[in-house]
Scaffold this active site. Structure first.
Site, mmCIF file in Angstrom:
data_model
loop_
_atom_site.group_PDB
_atom_site.id
_atom_site.type_symbol
_atom_site.label_atom_id
_atom_site.label_comp_id
_atom_site.label_asym_id
_atom_site.label_seq_id
_atom_site.Cartn_x
_atom_site.Cartn_y
_atom_site.Cartn_z
ATOM 1 N N CYS A 182 0.863 -1.180 0.000
ATOM 2 C CA CYS A 182 0.000 0.000 0.000
ATOM 3 C C CYS A 182 0.900 1.232 0.000
ATOM 4 O O CYS A 182 1.448 1.612 1.030
ATOM 5 C CB CYS A 182 -0.902 -0.013 1.231
ATOM 6 S SG CYS A 182 -1.979 1.389 1.304
ATOM 7 N N LEU A 183 1.067 1.847 -1.175
ATOM 8 C CA LEU A 183 1.966 2.998 -1.304
ATOM 9 C C LEU A 183 1.400 3.905 -2.387
ATOM 10 O O LEU A 183 1.137 3.448 -3.502
ATOM 11 C CB LEU A 183 3.370 2.516 -1.677
ATOM 12 C CG LEU A 183 4.469 3.577 -1.749
ATOM 13 C CD1 LEU A 183 4.620 4.313 -0.426
ATOM 14 C CD2 LEU A 183 5.797 2.933 -2.133
#
Lengths: 220, 192
Positions: free
Chosen positions: B88-89
């Protein structure tokens, strides 16, 4: 082989206004049948063999040259995301097929250029318009109903196009290729420079500078 | 269509600096669509000493679309799925820019290892532990690094074997080793 255009078409004409202008391009297609040789001699601009439609790249190149001489802003037809030339080519091809029995075809291409989009129409005519016989603006407006519309990416109007004069230190940050003298380049309001093809392709998704996120769509 | 010339340049650029940064990218096969990235665990974190492998897939629209990245090495981190390796970036999603490269993306992933964002988790279990029992999180992350991200991952097995030979039950040995982050001496203290 298709003839190469050496000079701008004689009867391209621009009616300019503050907001938009209409570009007329006359394209003459011929099969160079011997019986039409006399007619060809009387033409005032060079004809194009209709066989070019069997060679899309040649056709597109000729259309690009015609557009370059016709004062259509370059960002309407230069760039990977621009489909104006393929669309014009398709329209011309359709018009040609409808008139395949005639040795010589005259086609008027009308392009109405607005700030952020253009309307285009291809009309086949049985005779050659002289310069003073060009259709009125009202007629052109009505004709464009049967054409198409080509919209620029939202941020495209913020670009300032120029040719590289001295080699820049930094390459285009999108394709990571160096700029060389004479290359086409586009500068954003934030002063970052990219290849026009590269930045226009990005603007299809988001009208921000890839390097600093400056929002380009609100600049005009 | 992927800009292969750009990918080639990126690979050259990465290899120039591989010694200094420890970040590497190499193709999986002849095409440049599937790649393997490698990042070292940041110093001063539970991931220190680990070498983490990341699967990279380039979409047709690259570099106008972000590369798809996924941890291949198992890692215990709030923003990385402990099951699938999904990351998750933001720059791998809506904040991508074509001026970013594979190297800068991997640097951002490495930075994520240093600075977890538990409020925007990929793995809820890890995020909960991070927020409520930080020390256990650190120990678990270190244990996972020892177990999966080090070339000497046999080190853990050797420690388990040694402690089991002392007469301690294997299941208890493994759970205590995990709790103390793989430290054999601390584990021995707790077993006694």
């Amino acid at each position: 082989m298709a003839q190469q255009f050496q000079e701008p078409p004689l009867f391209s004409h621009v009616a300019n206004t503050c907001i938009n202008h209409v570009v007329y391009i006359t394209i003459i297609l011929t099969s160079f049948d011997p019986s039409s040789a006399a007619e060809v001699c009387r033409m005032q601009s060079p004809p194009i063999e209709r066989d070019i439609f069997n060679h899309p790249s040649i056709c597109h190149d000729i259309l690009r040259q015609l557009l370059a001489y016709s004062f259509v802003p370059i960002n309407f037809y230069i760039g990977q995301d621009c489909d104006l030339i393929p669309n014009l080519s398709t329209r011309l091809c359709e018009s040609v097929l409808q008139r395949s029995g005639v040795h010589i075809n005259y086609f008027q291409v009308f392009i109405t250029v607005f700030q952020t989009h253009c309307c285009y129409n291809v009309v086949g005519t049985p005779f050659f318009f002289q310069a003073d016989e060009l259709p009125s603006r009202e007629m052109v407006q009505r004709m464009t109903c049967d054409g198409g519309e080509h919209s620029l990416p939202a941020g495209a109007m913020a670009l300032k196009r120029f040719l590289i004069q001295d080699e820049q230190e930094d390459p285009c940050a999108i394709c990571i290729k160096d700029f060389n003298s004479g290359d086409n380049a586009a500068r954003l309001p934030c002063s970052h420079v990219f290849h026009p093809d590269c930045i226009l392709q990005w603007f299809v998704q988001k009208s921000t500078c890839p390097l600093c996120c400056f929002a380009c769509s609100c600049v005009s | 269509m992927i800009d292969l010339a750009r990918v080639q340049k990126e690979l050259v650029e990465c290899s120039k600096d591989a010694e200094g940064s420890g970040i590497k990218v190499s193709p999986k096969n002849d095409n440049l669509v599937l790649l393997i990235g490698t990042i070292p665990g940041p110093v001063g974190t539970p991931y220190e000493g680990g070498i983490f492998q990341i699967d990279i897939t380039l979409p047709d629209g690259y570099p106008f679309e972000p590369p798809k990245m996924q941890f291949k090495t198992k890692v215990w981190h709030p923003n990385i799925s402990s099951q699938s390796g999904a990351i998750c970036l933001d720059i791998l999603k809506d904040q991508w820019s074509p001026a970013l490269t594979l190297k800068t993306a991997l640097l951002s992933v490495q930075a994520l290892l240093s600075a977890p964002q538990p409020d925007d988790p990929q793995d809820a279990v890890v995020a909960q532990q991070y927020l409520k029992d930080y020390q256990t999180f650190v120990n678990t992350a270190r244990y996972w690094t020892e177990s999966f991200a080090k070339a000497s991952s046999r080190g853990i097995e050797d420690k388990v074997q040694k402690l089991v030979e002392m007469g301690f039950p294997e299941a208890r040995v493994r759970s205590i080793l995990e709790a103390v982050g793989g430290d054999e001496n601390m584990a021995l203290e707790r077993l006694l």
